[in-house]
Design an enzyme around this catalytic site. Structure first.
Site, PDB file in Angstrom:
ATOM      1  N   ASN A  37       2.914  -0.302 -27.946  1.00  0.00           N
ATOM      2  CA  ASN A  37       1.963   0.722 -28.410  1.00  0.00           C
ATOM      3  C   ASN A  37       2.366   2.112 -27.929  1.00  0.00           C
ATOM      4  OD1 ASN A  37       1.316   0.676 -25.734  1.00  0.00           O
ATOM      5  ND2 ASN A  37      -0.810   0.038 -26.013  1.00  0.00           N
ATOM      6  N   ALA A  79       2.421  -3.856 -19.373  1.00  0.00           N
ATOM      7  CA  ALA A  79       1.324  -3.817 -18.397  1.00  0.00           C
ATOM      8  C   ALA A  79       1.310  -2.453 -17.747  1.00  0.00           C
ATOM      9  CB  ALA A  79       1.528  -4.889 -17.336  1.00  0.00           C
ATOM     10  N   SER A  81       1.331  -0.481 -14.287  1.00  0.00           N
ATOM     11  CA  SER A  81       1.951  -0.953 -13.047  1.00  0.00           C
ATOM     12  C   SER A  81       1.925   0.058 -11.900  1.00  0.00           C
ATOM     13  CB  SER A  81       3.399  -1.362 -13.336  1.00  0.00           C
ATOM     14  OG  SER A  81       4.122  -0.247 -13.806  1.00  0.00           O
ATOM     15  N   TYR A 145      -3.614  -4.028  -9.110  1.00  0.00           N
ATOM     16  CA  TYR A 145      -2.413  -4.321  -9.909  1.00  0.00           C
ATOM     17  C   TYR A 145      -1.903  -5.734  -9.597  1.00  0.00           C
ATOM     18  CZ  TYR A 145       2.512  -4.470 -11.141  1.00  0.00           C
ATOM     19  OH  TYR A 145       3.729  -4.873 -11.614  1.00  0.00           O
ATOM     20  N   PHE A 173      10.993  -7.842  -7.544  1.00  0.00           N
ATOM     21  CA  PHE A 173      10.903  -6.968  -6.387  1.00  0.00           C
ATOM     22  C   PHE A 173      11.126  -5.544  -6.931  1.00  0.00           C
ATOM     23  CE2 PHE A 173       9.961  -9.473  -2.588  1.00  0.00           C
ATOM     24  CZ  PHE A 173       9.697 -10.657  -3.250  1.00  0.00           C
ATOM     25  N   HIS A 193       8.630   6.042  -8.577  1.00  0.00           N
ATOM     26  CA  HIS A 193       9.585   5.173  -7.879  1.00  0.00           C
ATOM     27  C   HIS A 193      10.660   5.964  -7.150  1.00  0.00           C
ATOM     28  CE1 HIS A 193       7.903   2.305 -10.911  1.00  0.00           C
ATOM     29  NE2 HIS A 193       7.655   1.726  -9.757  1.00  0.00           N
ATOM     30  N   ARG A 285       2.305   6.386   2.413  1.00  0.00           N
ATOM     31  CA  ARG A 285       1.564   6.201   1.152  1.00  0.00           C
ATOM     32  C   ARG A 285       0.665   4.983   1.369  1.00  0.00           C
ATOM     33  NH1 ARG A 285       5.146   5.179  -4.228  1.00  0.00           N
ATOM     34  NH2 ARG A 285       5.378   3.137  -3.260  1.00  0.00           N
TER      35      ARG A 285
HETATM   36  N1  UDP Z   1       8.908   6.292  -1.475  1.00  0.00           N
HETATM   37  C1  UDP Z   1       9.144   7.482  -0.783  1.00  0.00           C
HETATM   38  N2  UDP Z   1       9.108   8.647  -1.489  1.00  0.00           N
HETATM   39  C2  UDP Z   1       8.874   8.688  -2.817  1.00  0.00           C
HETATM   40  C3  UDP Z   1       8.644   7.489  -3.525  1.00  0.00           C
HETATM   41  C4  UDP Z   1       8.671   6.305  -2.812  1.00  0.00           C
HETATM   42  O1  UDP Z   1       9.354   7.471   0.419  1.00  0.00           O
HETATM   43  O2  UDP Z   1       8.838   9.807  -3.376  1.00  0.00           O
HETATM   44  C5  UDP Z   1       8.955   5.016  -0.747  1.00  0.00           C
HETATM   45  C6  UDP Z   1       7.699   4.184  -0.893  1.00  0.00           C
HETATM   46  O3  UDP Z   1       6.743   4.578   0.066  1.00  0.00           O
HETATM   47  C7  UDP Z   1       8.242   2.777  -0.653  1.00  0.00           C
HETATM   48  C8  UDP Z   1       9.663   2.851  -1.221  1.00  0.00           C
HETATM   49  O4  UDP Z   1       9.981   4.235  -1.295  1.00  0.00           O
HETATM   50  O5  UDP Z   1       8.321   2.516   0.725  1.00  0.00           O
HETATM   51  C9  UDP Z   1       9.782   2.250  -2.604  1.00  0.00           C
HETATM   52  O6  UDP Z   1       8.727   2.780  -3.397  1.00  0.00           O
HETATM   53  P1  UDP Z   1       8.655   2.560  -4.962  1.00  0.00           P
HETATM   54  O7  UDP Z   1       7.454   3.316  -5.448  1.00  0.00           O
HETATM   55  O8  UDP Z   1       9.971   2.892  -5.578  1.00  0.00           O
HETATM   56  O9  UDP Z   1       8.440   1.001  -5.135  1.00  0.00           O
HETATM   57  P2  UDP Z   1       7.326  -0.024  -4.541  1.00  0.00           P
HETATM   58  O10 UDP Z   1       7.998  -0.697  -3.378  1.00  0.00           O
HETATM   59  O11 UDP Z   1       6.132   0.763  -4.172  1.00  0.00           O
HETATM   60  O12 UDP Z   1       7.106  -0.953  -5.673  1.00  0.00           O
END
Ligand code: UDP
Length: 327
Positions: A37, A79, A81, A145, A173, A193, A285
Site C-alpha cells: 500500500n 508491518a 516496525s 511492536y 536480528f 536505524h 534510548r
Molecule cells: N543507535 C545509536 N544512534 C542512532 C541510532 C541507533 O546509538 O542514531 C543505537 C541504538 O541505541 C541501538 C543500536 O544503535 O543500540 C542499533 O539500533 P537500531 O535502531 O539500528 O536497531 P535496533 O537494535 O533498535 O533494532
C-alpha cells in the site's frame, strides 16, 4: 501446487526487506505477485513481478488476488516496525500488524492456501536472559511492536492446529546492507536505524548520536547482531523450499551470531567510507537492551542457511554504495 514455477505473493514487497526478497525470487524464477500500500514502501524498489497497490484491510482485494493468481505461498513483510512509535500508538500497531494479518490468513485459509512465511523479530524475546539468544529463550516482549509479532506467531501456531496452515516465522536480528547491484536499499522515512544514520551522517556532515555510553559492555555502547538483507532473503528462499516440499511449521532466528557495538559500527563506517565521522554521546534510548546476539545455529542446521555477508565491513560497504547513489 501449480504445474509451472511456484507463485509467491509478497505482501510488503516495496519495503526494505520485501524488495530484496522480490529480487531474489525473480532471480530464482519464481512467479511473484507483490501487494503493497506504499505506506512505508517505495514503488521504485519493486524491480519485478506483478505489482498490486492495496492493503490488507481490503478483504475484497485479497479475495480477488487469491482467485486470480495461483498462489502457492505467501510471504508477509508488511508491518509497522518502529519500537518507539509502537509505545506511543499501540493500537495502530495492533490494527496493522495483527488485525490486518488476520484478514490475510483468514482469506488464505478460505482459498486453501496453507504456506506462510512470516517476518518476525528478535523483539519477541524482550530483555535477554542469556546471550546468544536461541529460539527456546523465554518470550517476553517489552514493547507493543514485539507483542504484535509474538501475537501473530501464536496465531499461526493455532491456525496450524485448527486449519493445517504451515508457517515459518523468521525472527530477524538487525537487518542491514543493500543489494550488491546498488539498485535497491534501505529508504525509511524517518530513519531510525544505526547503519543508515551513520552513512547519512557521513554524507550530510552531521554528527551521529551514540544512544548510551554507560551500558555494561566493553566500550559502554550497545551490541547488536547485524545481518545482511540479502542473507535474510536467502533464508526466506530456504524456508519457502521447505514448505513447498511439505515441511511443517517452525520458527528460526536469523542473525550472524556476532555482536558489534555502536562504536565499532561507527569505526568500521569510517574505514569503509574513508571519511571522518563525528560521534557525540547522547542519553540512552528507552527500551534498548545492552546486548542482542542471535544463536542462529537452528537455521543453519535445519534450513541449511549460510550467510554470505559474515563480516560487518562488507555489509556496511553495500549500504554505503546504496546511500551514496541516493544522495
Ligand atoms: N543507535 C545509536 N544512534 C542512532 C541510532 C541507533 O546509538 O542514531 C543505537 C541504538 O541505541 C541501538 C543500536 O544503535 O543500540 C542499533 O539500533 P537500531 O535502531 O539500528 O536497531 P535496533 O537494535 O533498535 O533494532
Amino acid at each position: 501446487m501449480s504445474a509451472s514455477n511456484p507463485t509467491v505473493l509478497v505482501i510488503g514487497g516495496a519495503g526494505y526487506i520485501g524488495s530484496h526478497m522480490v529480487r531474489e525470487l525473480i532471480e530464482k524464477n519464481y512467479s511473484v505477485v507483490v501487494l503493497d500500500n506504499f505506506s512505508t514502501g517505495h514503488r521504485q524498489l519493486v524491480t519485478g513481478g506483478q505489482l498490486i497497490e492495496g492493503g490488507l484491510g481490503n478483504v475484497d482485494l485479497l479475495r480477488d488476488i487469491f482467485s486470480k493468481y495461483p498462489i502457492d505461498a505467501v510471504m508477509h513483510f508488511a508491518a509497522f516496525s518502529l519500537v518507539g512509535e509502537s509505545v506511543q500508538a499501540p493500537l495502530k500497531y495492533y490494527r496493522n500488524n495483527v488485525a490486518e494479518t488476520i484478514n490475510l490468513i483468514e482469506t488464505m485459509i478460505g482459498h486453501g492456501i496453507k504456506r506462510f512465511i512470516f517476518s518476525s523479530t528478535a523483539a519477541v524475546y524482550g530483555e535477554p536472559e542469556k546471550i546468544p539468544i536461541a529460539e527456546n529463550h523465554p518470550l517476553n516482549p517489552t514493547n507493543p511492536y514485539g507483542s504484535t509479532k509474538l501475537t501473530v506467531e501464536r496465531m499461526l501456531a493455532d491456525c496450524d492446529t485448527a486449519h493445517g496452515l504451515k508457517s515459518i516465522s523468521l525472527r530477524y536480528f538487525n537487518a542491514a546492507g543493500a543489494h550488491p547491484s546498488g539498485m535497491i536499499g534501505e529508504m525509511h522515512e524517518p530513519e531510525s536505524h544505526l547503519i543508515p544514520l551513520v552513512l547519512r551522517a557521513v554524507l550530510s556532515h552531521v554528527p551521529i548520536k551514540i544512544f548510551g555510553s554507560d551500558y555494561p559492555t566493553p566500550d559502554g555502547t550497545c551490541i547488536r547482531d547485524y545481518v545482511h538483507v540479502c542473507d535474510l532473503a536467502q533464508a526466506h528462499l530456504l524456508a519457502l523450499q521447505t514448505l513447498l516440499e511439505g515441511g511443517g511449521s517452525q520458527v528460526f532466528n536469523l542473525g550472524n551470531s556476532v555482536g558489534f557495538s555502536v562504536r565499532q559500527v561507527i569505526e568500521l563506517a569510517r574505514q569503509v567510507t574513508g571519511r571522518a565521522i563525528e560521534a557525540v554521546e547522547h542519553d540512552r534510548r528507552p527500551g534498548d537492551p545492552a546486548v542482542l546476539v542471535a544463536d542462529s545455529s537452528k537455521a543453519r542446521r535445519i534450513l541449511g542457511w549460510s550467510p554470505v555477508y559474515e563480516n560487518l565491513e562488507a555489509i556496511i560497504e553495500s549500504a554505503w554504495r546504496w546511500h551514496r547513489s541516493q544522495h
